[in-house]
Design an enzyme around this catalytic site. Structure first.
Site, PDB file in Angstrom:
ATOM      1  CD  GLU A   1      50.971 164.784  96.213  1.00 11.42           C
ATOM      2  OE1 GLU A   1      51.702 164.402  96.923  1.00 11.42           O
ATOM      3  OE2 GLU A   1      50.748 166.148  96.292  1.00 11.42           O
ATOM      4  N   GLY A   2      48.192 165.689  97.229  1.00 13.11           N
ATOM      5  CA  GLY A   2      47.134 166.934  96.894  1.00 13.11           C
ATOM      6  C   GLY A   2      47.341 167.916  95.700  1.00 13.11           C
TER       7      GLY A   2
ATOM      8  NE  ARG B   1      61.740 172.764 100.479  1.00 11.63           N
ATOM      9  CZ  ARG B   1      60.575 173.276  99.677  1.00 11.63           C
ATOM     10  NH1 ARG B   1      60.888 174.344  99.139  1.00 11.63           N
ATOM     11  NH2 ARG B   1      59.687 172.697  99.676  1.00 11.63           N
TER      12      ARG B   1
ATOM     13  CB  ALA C   1      52.047 166.958  90.697  1.00  8.83           C
TER      14      ALA C   1
ATOM     15  CB  ALA D   1      45.010 163.714 103.346  1.00  2.00           C
TER      16      ALA D   1
ATOM     17  CB  CYS E   1      62.017 165.372  94.764  1.00  2.00           C
ATOM     18  SG  CYS E   1      63.052 164.711  93.672  1.00  2.00           S
TER      19      CYS E   1
ATOM     20  N   GLY F   1      55.139 162.929  92.797  1.00  2.00           N
ATOM     21  CA  GLY F   1      56.503 163.164  92.763  1.00  2.00           C
ATOM     22  C   GLY F   1      56.728 164.421  93.680  1.00  2.00           C
TER      23      GLY F   1
ATOM     24  CG  HIS G   1      94.378 156.755  82.595  1.00  3.14           C
ATOM     25  ND1 HIS G   1      94.593 157.688  83.558  1.00  3.14           N
ATOM     26  CD2 HIS G   1      94.905 156.925  81.468  1.00  3.14           C
ATOM     27  CE1 HIS G   1      95.373 158.796  82.685  1.00  3.14           C
ATOM     28  NE2 HIS G   1      95.412 158.147  81.573  1.00  3.14           N
TER      29      HIS G   1
HETATM   30  C1  LIG Z   1      64.622 173.918  94.527  1.00  2.00           C
HETATM   31  C2  LIG Z   1      65.000 172.535  95.308  1.00  2.00           C
HETATM   32  C3  LIG Z   1      66.260 171.910  95.000  1.00  2.00           C
HETATM   33  C4  LIG Z   1      66.226 170.732  95.313  1.00  2.00           C
HETATM   34  N1  LIG Z   1      67.220 169.781  95.171  1.00  2.00           N
HETATM   35  C5  LIG Z   1      67.703 168.436  95.569  1.00  2.00           C
HETATM   36  C6  LIG Z   1      68.629 167.759  95.312  1.00  2.00           C
HETATM   37  O1  LIG Z   1      69.283 168.137  94.360  1.00  2.00           O
HETATM   38  N2  LIG Z   1      68.793 166.652  95.816  1.00  2.00           N
HETATM   39  C7  LIG Z   1      68.184 166.195  97.115  1.00  2.00           C
HETATM   40  O2  LIG Z   1      68.199 165.077  97.680  1.00  2.00           O
HETATM   41  N3  LIG Z   1      67.022 167.085  97.462  1.00  2.00           N
HETATM   42  C8  LIG Z   1      66.695 168.184  96.715  1.00  2.00           C
HETATM   43  N4  LIG Z   1      65.730 169.145  97.323  1.00  2.00           N
HETATM   44  C9  LIG Z   1      65.114 168.469  98.433  1.00  2.00           C
HETATM   45  C10 LIG Z   1      63.981 167.489  98.060  1.00  2.00           C
HETATM   46  O3  LIG Z   1      63.239 167.936  97.014  1.00  2.00           O
HETATM   47  C11 LIG Z   1      63.177 166.807  99.203  1.00  2.00           C
HETATM   48  O4  LIG Z   1      63.892 166.753 100.431  1.00  2.00           O
HETATM   49  C12 LIG Z   1      62.155 165.951  98.827  1.00  2.00           C
HETATM   50  O5  LIG Z   1      61.019 166.249  98.012  1.00  2.00           O
HETATM   51  C13 LIG Z   1      61.454 165.499 100.181  1.00  2.00           C
HETATM   52  O6  LIG Z   1      60.700 164.543 100.044  1.00  2.00           O
HETATM   53  P1  LIG Z   1      59.152 164.115 100.774  1.00  2.00           P
HETATM   54  O7  LIG Z   1      58.482 162.991 100.217  1.00  2.00           O
HETATM   55  O8  LIG Z   1      59.547 164.264 102.294  1.00  2.00           O
HETATM   56  O9  LIG Z   1      58.399 165.619 100.552  1.00  2.00           O
HETATM   57  P2  LIG Z   1      57.739 166.444  99.322  1.00  2.00           P
HETATM   58  O10 LIG Z   1      58.770 165.960  97.989  1.00  2.00           O
HETATM   59  O11 LIG Z   1      57.731 167.848  99.681  1.00  2.00           O
HETATM   60  O12 LIG Z   1      56.538 165.629  99.037  1.00  2.00           O
HETATM   61  C14 LIG Z   1      55.392 166.000  99.994  1.00  2.00           C
HETATM   62  C15 LIG Z   1      53.973 165.780  99.006  1.00  2.00           C
HETATM   63  O13 LIG Z   1      53.008 165.825 100.040  1.00  2.00           O
HETATM   64  C16 LIG Z   1      51.814 166.414  99.350  1.00  2.00           C
HETATM   65  N5  LIG Z   1      50.954 166.940 100.649  1.00  2.00           N
HETATM   66  C17 LIG Z   1      51.126 167.698 101.775  1.00  2.00           C
HETATM   67  N6  LIG Z   1      50.187 167.630 102.636  1.00  2.00           N
HETATM   68  C18 LIG Z   1      49.365 167.033 102.019  1.00  2.00           C
HETATM   69  C19 LIG Z   1      48.053 166.730 102.380  1.00  2.00           C
HETATM   70  N7  LIG Z   1      47.425 167.302 103.475  1.00  2.00           N
HETATM   71  N8  LIG Z   1      47.046 165.752 101.483  1.00  2.00           N
HETATM   72  C20 LIG Z   1      47.673 165.377 100.442  1.00  2.00           C
HETATM   73  N9  LIG Z   1      49.052 165.741  99.873  1.00  2.00           N
HETATM   74  C21 LIG Z   1      49.628 166.496 100.706  1.00  2.00           C
HETATM   75  C22 LIG Z   1      52.548 167.612  98.602  1.00  2.00           C
HETATM   76  O14 LIG Z   1      51.800 168.028  97.685  1.00  2.00           O
HETATM   77  C23 LIG Z   1      53.764 167.048  98.354  1.00  2.00           C
HETATM   78  O15 LIG Z   1      53.712 166.469  96.931  1.00  2.00           O
HETATM   79  C24 LIG Z   1      65.519 170.169  96.710  1.00  2.00           C
HETATM   80  C25 LIG Z   1      64.442 171.086  96.920  1.00  2.00           C
HETATM   81  C26 LIG Z   1      64.059 172.232  96.418  1.00  2.00           C
HETATM   82  C27 LIG Z   1      62.960 173.056  96.771  1.00  2.00           C
END
Ligand SMILES: Cc1cc2nc3c(=O)[nH]c(=O)nc-3n(C[C@H](O)[C@H](O)[C@H](O)COP(=O)(O)OP(=O)(O)OC[C@H]3O[C@@H](n4cnc5c(N)ncnc54)[C@H](O)[C@@H]3O)c2cc1C
Length: 489
Positions: free
Chosen positions: A59-60, A297, A62, A142, A67, A64, A468
């Site tokens: 993870e580059g 996005r 944080a 990565a 999300c 979590g 209820h």
């Molecule tokens: C403001 C906002 C509100 C949202 N609200 C909701 C909601 O209420 N409900 C819902 O279901 N979804 C919501 N979402 C969408 C949700 O956050 C995403 O769908 C979800 O986080 C996707 O998960 P993921 O694991 O695919 O990617 P991400 O959560 O984006 O995680 C990807 C991770 O990969 C890391 N990474 C990327 N490239 C590299 C690399 N080369 N090397 C190391 N690390 C890397 C990044 O740093 C990041 O931490 C919201 C999004 C936003 C922006």
């Protein structure tokens, strides 16, 4: 770099890894390597750890991901704080409940600190769970060298090469920019909007999708003048109009100014606003000391060597099959990187499944529905097909709606706006969709999803005793109404 010596990476100097691969200094190996610690990646890693798969997660930023750090959780925390402040502000000018108080004050620094506290508790919990299940977490960026090798750039020290049998890509997504108004300075994405140092006087939100409206409403409730510019003629354009009507009405009551059918074309020449163009090509300026661009996005596919793999794509997203396999053997992809719906619960479900397939279980990703919630005011929930979608799919369906105006619980919490709607096949009453709009309806999403996943028919819901007084009674009443004998309307 934090490199805990757990099940994932073998200690330097060990001759053979748990996965049976040679080790040497600066080059480690593992069975599963996950890039990205968001809900997709960290859930995959936890499940893999539970199943005894040696796993490394890189993870580059944080743990979590979007999300927990800059998405779902902080936005809901900010929305809650804004709701509370707004409620107290309203009570300050009198209330039907007989409550009166002085006008509330907002300490924004403390609000943001409180929100950060929730984020830190959750991300710390993810770290603890990964550790508990023997996952090695590498902090660093990565770069993919080939389908079995990744280089990790550590904040300090030399790059580390990690080779793997299975590579799981879970790099998430990035906010989309608009032409003429690039991010920077007062033009911000949701990330900056969730960590305000001070509130703007005039906020222009570009995009009336769920992220733009959730944050726009929160800022409005904190006292900011908010205008929303949306290129289509509707708010929440992805949802049907009947469902979004109560949201539109509340936006107007709150004094959020809507410019529908309009687009933003850069900052105005004095730098104090934005230039907006209407559908009739008229141009006008809107005051804006901050501009929140929330137009969608895009999958994060650039900057980490992904192009080296020449993987098949669907548009900008990585193409995957029903098991989240990419076009290269033993390279998997999940979450936002694989396109819509970009939702945390989809990413988690995919991550869990991939870990189980790698462990030898027979799984495919075939959910009956993936629910979606807008935490707007009021909230909107959809699960499965809307009446129009059912019709477009050639299904002959019955539709019934039950309004919260006829629900005792909704009256007692002053939230009679909205309704629950059910869509079911006419021939056998199989439920194919639920929609709801109203206060706290997000909590109905589990009941909606479970009923469809379990193949419930209208009679199953109508014949279930619902407690209820609850909002859930509107779910039962919608099913009863579809059967032609609602009791309370
Ligand atoms: C403001 C906002 C509100 C949202 N609200 C909701 C909601 O209420 N409900 C819902 O279901 N979804 C919501 N979402 C969408 C949700 O956050 C995403 O769908 C979800 O986080 C996707 O998960 P993921 O694991 O695919 O990617 P991400 O959560 O984006 O995680 C990807 C991770 O990969 C890391 N990474 C990327 N490239 C590299 C690399 N080369 N090397 C190391 N690390 C890397 C990044 O740093 C990041 O931490 C919201 C999004 C936003 C922006």
């Amino acid at each position: 770099m934090h490199c805990s010596r757990q099940r994932g990476v073998q200690p330097e100097g060990a001759a053979v890894s748990a996965a049976g691969m040679p080790q040497d200094a600066g080059h480690q190996s593992t069975r599963l390597l996950v890039i990205g610690g968001g809900p997709g990646g960290y859930v995959a890693a936890i499940r893999a750890g539970q199943l005894g798969i040696p796993t490394v997660l890189v993870e580059g930023e944080a743990l979590g991901g979007t999300c927990l750090n800059i998405g779902c959780i902080p936005s809901k925390a900010l929305i809650h704080a804004a709701d509370e402040f707004h409620k107290l502000t309203q009570y300050a000018s009198g209330s039907a409940l007989g409550i009166s108080l002085q006008a509330p004050q907002l300490d924004l620094t403390q609000t943001v600190r409180w929100k950060d506290g929730i984020v830190n508790r959750l991300t710390g919990g993810v770290g603890a769970l990964l550790k508990k299940h023997g996952v090695t977490v590498l902090s660093g960026w990565a770069t993919v060298l080939d389908g079995k090798t990744v280089e990790v750039r550590q904040p300090q020290g030399a790059p580390l090469r990690v080779s793997c049998e299975h590579l799981l890509l879970a790099t998430g997504s990035v906010p989309l920019a608009i032409p003429d108004t690039p991010f920077g300075g007062s033009v911000i994405s949701s990330t900056e909007a969730l960590a305000p140092v001070e509130l703007p006087r005039h906020l222009v939100v570009v995009g009336a999708g769920y992220i733009g409206l959730e944050l726009g409403v929160a800022y409005r409730k904190l006292g900011v003048q908010v205008a929303v510019v949306e290129s289509t003629h509707r708010v929440l354009p992805g949802y049907d109009e009947e469902l979004t009507r109560p949201v539109l009405a509340q936006l107007k009551r709150l004094g959020v100014v809507l410019h529908l059918g309009c687009t933003v074309h850069g900052r105005s020449s004095d730098g104090d606003g934005v230039r907006v163009r209407s559908a009739h090509a008229d141009e006008f300026a809107l005051p804006a000391d901050r501009v929140l661009v929330a137009v969608g996005r895009a999958p994060r596919t650039e900057g980490f060597g992904l192009e080296n793999l020449h993987l098949d794509r669907t548009g900008r997203a990585l193409k995957i099959d029903a098991q989240c396999r990419t076009s290269m053997r033993d390279v998997w992809a999940i979450g936002d990187l694989t396109g819509e719906p970009m939702l945390a619960h989809r990413a988690m479900a995919q991550g869990e499944m991939v870990a189980e397939i790698i462990a030898g279980k027979r799984r495919r990703f075939a959910p009956a529905v993936i629910p979606a919630v807008c935490f707007t005011d009021p909230e909107v929930v959809v699960a499965g097909l809307s009446p129009a979608q059912a019709e477009a799919a050639g299904q002959d369906c019955i539709t019934a709606t039950f309004p919260f105006a006829a629900n005792g619980r909704a009256m007692s919490i002053e939230s009679t706006d909205g309704f629950v709607r059910v869509v079911a096949r006419r021939d056998n009453h199989l439920i194919v969709g639920w929609q709801a709009v109203g206060r706290s309806v997000a909590e109905l999403s589990s009941a909606f999803t479970q009923s469809i996943e379990m193949g419930a028919r209208l009679e199953d819901i109508a014949g279930t005793i619902h407690a209820h007084p609850t909002l859930g009674e509107a779910v039962q009443e919608a099913a009863l109404r579809a059967l032609g004998h609602a009791l309370h309307i």
